[in-house]
Design an enzyme around this catalytic site. Structure first.
Site, PDB file in Angstrom:
ATOM      1  CB  CYS A  40      50.631  72.030  92.521  1.00 35.45           C
ATOM      2  SG  CYS A  40      49.379  71.393  91.420  1.00 35.45           S
TER       3      CYS A  40
HETATM    4  C1  BEZ Z   1      45.904  71.548  93.639  1.00 37.70           C
HETATM    5  O1  BEZ Z   1      47.022  71.405  93.171  1.00 37.70           O
HETATM    6  O2  BEZ Z   1      45.737  71.868  94.800  1.00 37.70           O
HETATM    7  C2  BEZ Z   1      44.690  71.268  92.813  1.00 37.70           C
HETATM    8  C3  BEZ Z   1      44.715  71.570  91.451  1.00 37.70           C
HETATM    9  C4  BEZ Z   1      43.575  71.356  90.718  1.00 37.70           C
HETATM   10  C5  BEZ Z   1      42.445  70.804  91.320  1.00 37.70           C
HETATM   11  C6  BEZ Z   1      42.460  70.477  92.676  1.00 37.70           C
HETATM   12  C7  BEZ Z   1      43.592  70.713  93.420  1.00 37.70           C
END
Ligand code: BEZ
Length: 211
Positions: free
Chosen positions: A45
Site C-alpha cells: 500500500c
Molecule cells: C501490503 O499492502 O503490503 C499488504 C497488505 C495486506 C496483505 C499483504 C500485503
C-alpha cells in the site's frame, strides 16, 4: 448485488486527510478514481500511494480527482502519509478517506469476506463526470496495482466518451483507434477526416481523433 458498470457511484460524506468530503460534490465535473487498500502501514500500500502521488500531474491533466480509502481511522492516515512521503519521495496531495465504520467499503463491495473479513481488498473504480461507474478492477492484497495502466484506461474511456471510437488490445495514447461498429463506413469517412484503414468491414482503424 455488487456495483456494476453504468451504475451511479454511491454518494457519501466522509472524513479525509483533506477534510470532510461529500463525494459527488467533491467530484463536481471531474472524473474520479476511488481506490481501496487493505490497511495503513503496510508495504505494498505504501508503494501504491507513493506511485499515485507521483502521477498526480498526469491525473490532473486528465481532469481526474483521485481518492484513496482504507477502513483505518484518520489519525493513522496522517501518521502514515509522513512515511509515504519520506520513503517514496513524494508529497501525497490527494485525500485518503477514513472509513472505520466500513460504510463506504460495504456500499462499494470493497470487503470480500473470503479474502478478509475485516480489510478492504484492492478495489478501484473509475467514475465519469455523470457519476456513473465506467470501470472496476479488483486486485488481491498481495498484488500492487499498475497506475500507468489506470491512466491508459482513463485515456481510452475519455476518447470513447468524446468520439465514436474504441481502443484495441494494448493500445496506448497516440496509437490508432477503432471505429465502433455502430458507425457506418460511409459516415465514418466523414466523421474521421484523418482517414480509415478498413481491414474487415467490422475492423476499421482511424488515427486518434484528438491528436
Ligand atoms: C501490503 O499492502 O503490503 C499488504 C497488505 C495486506 C496483505 C499483504 C500485503
Amino acid at each position: 448485488m455488487s456495483l456494476q458498470l453504468g451504475d451511479i457511484a454511491p454518494d457519501f460524506t466522509a472524513e479525509s486527510t483533506l477534510g470532510t468530503i461529500r463525494f459527488h460534490e467533491y467530484l463536481g465535473t471531474s472524473w474520479g478514481v476511488l481506490f481501496s487498500h487493505p490497511a495503513d502501514f503496510t508495504p505494498v500500500c505504501t508503494t501504491e500511494l507513493g506511485r499515485t502521488a507521483g502521477l498526480q500531474e498526469e491525473f490532473e491533466k486528465r481532469n481526474v480527482k483521485v481518492l484513496a480509502l482504507s477502513v483505518d481511522p484518520l489519525d493513522k492516515h496522517f501518521e502514515w502519509i509522513k512515511d509515504i512521503n519520506e520513503t517514496q519521495h513524494v508529497t501525497v496531495g490527494f485525500p485518503i478517506l477514513a472509513n472505520p465504520d466500513k460504510s463506504i467499503a460495504n456500499a462499494y463491495g470493497m470487503i470480500h469476506p473470503n479474502a478478509s473479513e475485516t480489510f478492504t481488498v484492492r478495489s478501484l473504480f473509475i467514475i465519469g463526470p455523470d457519476k456513473k461507474i465506467k470501470l472496476t478492477i479488483t486486485y488481491p492484497a498481495s498484488t500492487g496495482r499498475n497506475f500507468v495502466e489506470v491512466l491508459r484506461v482513463i485515456d481510452s474511456l475519455q476518447l470513447t466518451a468524446n468520439f465514436s471510437v474504441a481502443t484495441p488490445a494494448n493500445w496506448v495514447n497516440g496509437e490508432d483507434v477503432i471505429v465502433v461498429p455502430a458507425v457506418k463506413t460511409e459516415d465514418a469517412l466523414i466523421k474521421f477526416p484523418k482517414g480509415l484503414k478498413i481491414v474487415k468491414p467490422y475492423l476499421r482503424y482511424t488515427p486518434q481523433p484528438n491528436d
